[in-house]
Motif scaffolding. Structure first.
Motif, PDB file in Angstrom:
ATOM      1  N   GLU A  25     -23.529  -3.180   6.712  1.00  0.00           N
ATOM      2  CA  GLU A  25     -24.378  -3.310   7.882  1.00  0.00           C
ATOM      3  C   GLU A  25     -25.790  -2.777   7.638  1.00  0.00           C
ATOM      4  OE1 GLU A  25     -23.525   0.202  10.875  1.00  0.00           O
ATOM      5  OE2 GLU A  25     -21.712  -0.924  10.456  1.00  0.00           O
ATOM      6  N   ARG A  34     -29.590  -4.115   9.565  1.00  0.00           N
ATOM      7  CA  ARG A  34     -29.972  -5.516   9.589  1.00  0.00           C
ATOM      8  C   ARG A  34     -30.405  -5.900  10.989  1.00  0.00           C
ATOM      9  NH1 ARG A  34     -25.287  -9.033   7.150  1.00  0.00           N
ATOM     10  NH2 ARG A  34     -24.396  -7.249   6.135  1.00  0.00           N
ATOM     11  N   ALA A  35     -31.430  -6.720  11.078  1.00  0.00           N
ATOM     12  CA  ALA A  35     -31.904  -7.200  12.377  1.00  0.00           C
ATOM     13  C   ALA A  35     -31.068  -8.408  12.790  1.00  0.00           C
ATOM     14  CB  ALA A  35     -33.370  -7.581  12.300  1.00  0.00           C
ATOM     15  N   TYR A  36     -30.877  -8.563  14.093  1.00  0.00           N
ATOM     16  CA  TYR A  36     -30.180  -9.736  14.588  1.00  0.00           C
ATOM     17  C   TYR A  36     -31.021 -10.977  14.324  1.00  0.00           C
ATOM     18  CZ  TYR A  36     -26.711  -7.069  17.191  1.00  0.00           C
ATOM     19  OH  TYR A  36     -25.681  -6.252  17.548  1.00  0.00           O
ATOM     20  N   HIS A  37     -30.353 -12.094  14.212  1.00  0.00           N
ATOM     21  CA  HIS A  37     -31.039 -13.373  14.150  1.00  0.00           C
ATOM     22  C   HIS A  37     -31.769 -13.537  15.488  1.00  0.00           C
ATOM     23  CE1 HIS A  37     -31.460 -17.758  14.145  1.00  0.00           C
ATOM     24  NE2 HIS A  37     -31.489 -17.615  12.815  1.00  0.00           N
ATOM     25  N   THR A  40     -29.714 -15.075  18.271  1.00  0.00           N
ATOM     26  CA  THR A  40     -28.635 -14.197  18.721  1.00  0.00           C
ATOM     27  C   THR A  40     -29.189 -13.086  19.598  1.00  0.00           C
ATOM     28  OG1 THR A  40     -27.456 -14.647  16.676  1.00  0.00           O
ATOM     29  CG2 THR A  40     -26.741 -12.743  17.948  1.00  0.00           C
ATOM     30  N   LYS A  41     -30.324 -12.538  19.201  1.00  0.00           N
ATOM     31  CA  LYS A  41     -30.940 -11.464  19.984  1.00  0.00           C
ATOM     32  C   LYS A  41     -31.338 -11.971  21.362  1.00  0.00           C
ATOM     33  CE  LYS A  41     -34.484  -7.939  19.689  1.00  0.00           C
ATOM     34  NZ  LYS A  41     -35.564  -7.351  18.911  1.00  0.00           N
ATOM     35  N   LEU A  44     -28.183 -12.397  23.476  1.00  0.00           N
ATOM     36  CA  LEU A  44     -27.652 -11.109  23.929  1.00  0.00           C
ATOM     37  C   LEU A  44     -28.518 -10.510  25.036  1.00  0.00           C
ATOM     38  CD1 LEU A  44     -26.552  -9.517  20.542  1.00  0.00           C
ATOM     39  CD2 LEU A  44     -25.087 -10.350  22.376  1.00  0.00           C
TER      40      LEU A  44
END
Length: 86
Positions: A25, A34-37, A40-41, A44
């Motif tokens: 992670e 890691r940053a979210y795509h 996806t961010k 969310l």
């Protein structure tokens, strides 16, 4: 002879064991999470806001209902004074 693999063989790493997992992670480059795509961010964030709005609406409806029931039962009336002179 064909035998099933030994589940107690400690030579193989267990993919579910957190002690044997790599720091998957975290980026191996700089140790940062890691940053979210971006999609996806955004999804969310939208889900979070929808849940907040639903919670506020349900809370508002319940509070109005509780106040209406309290008024109907007379729980928010001022109690009568009792004079206890002897």
């Amino acid at each position: 002879m064909n035998q099933a693999p030994n589940p107690f063989n400690s030579d193989r790493p267990n993919p579910l064991d957190p002690l044997q997992q790599e720091n998957s992670e975290f980026n191996q480059d700089n140790g940062q999470p890691r940053a979210y795509h971006p999609a996806t961010k955004k999804t969310l964030q939208k889900l979070f806001l929808i849940l907040i709005v639903i919670g506020v609406v349900i809370g508002g409806v319940l509070s109005v209902g509780v106040i209406a029931l309290m008024q109907k039962a007379g729980l928010n009336d001022v109690p009568a004074r009792v004079n206890n002179s002897k």
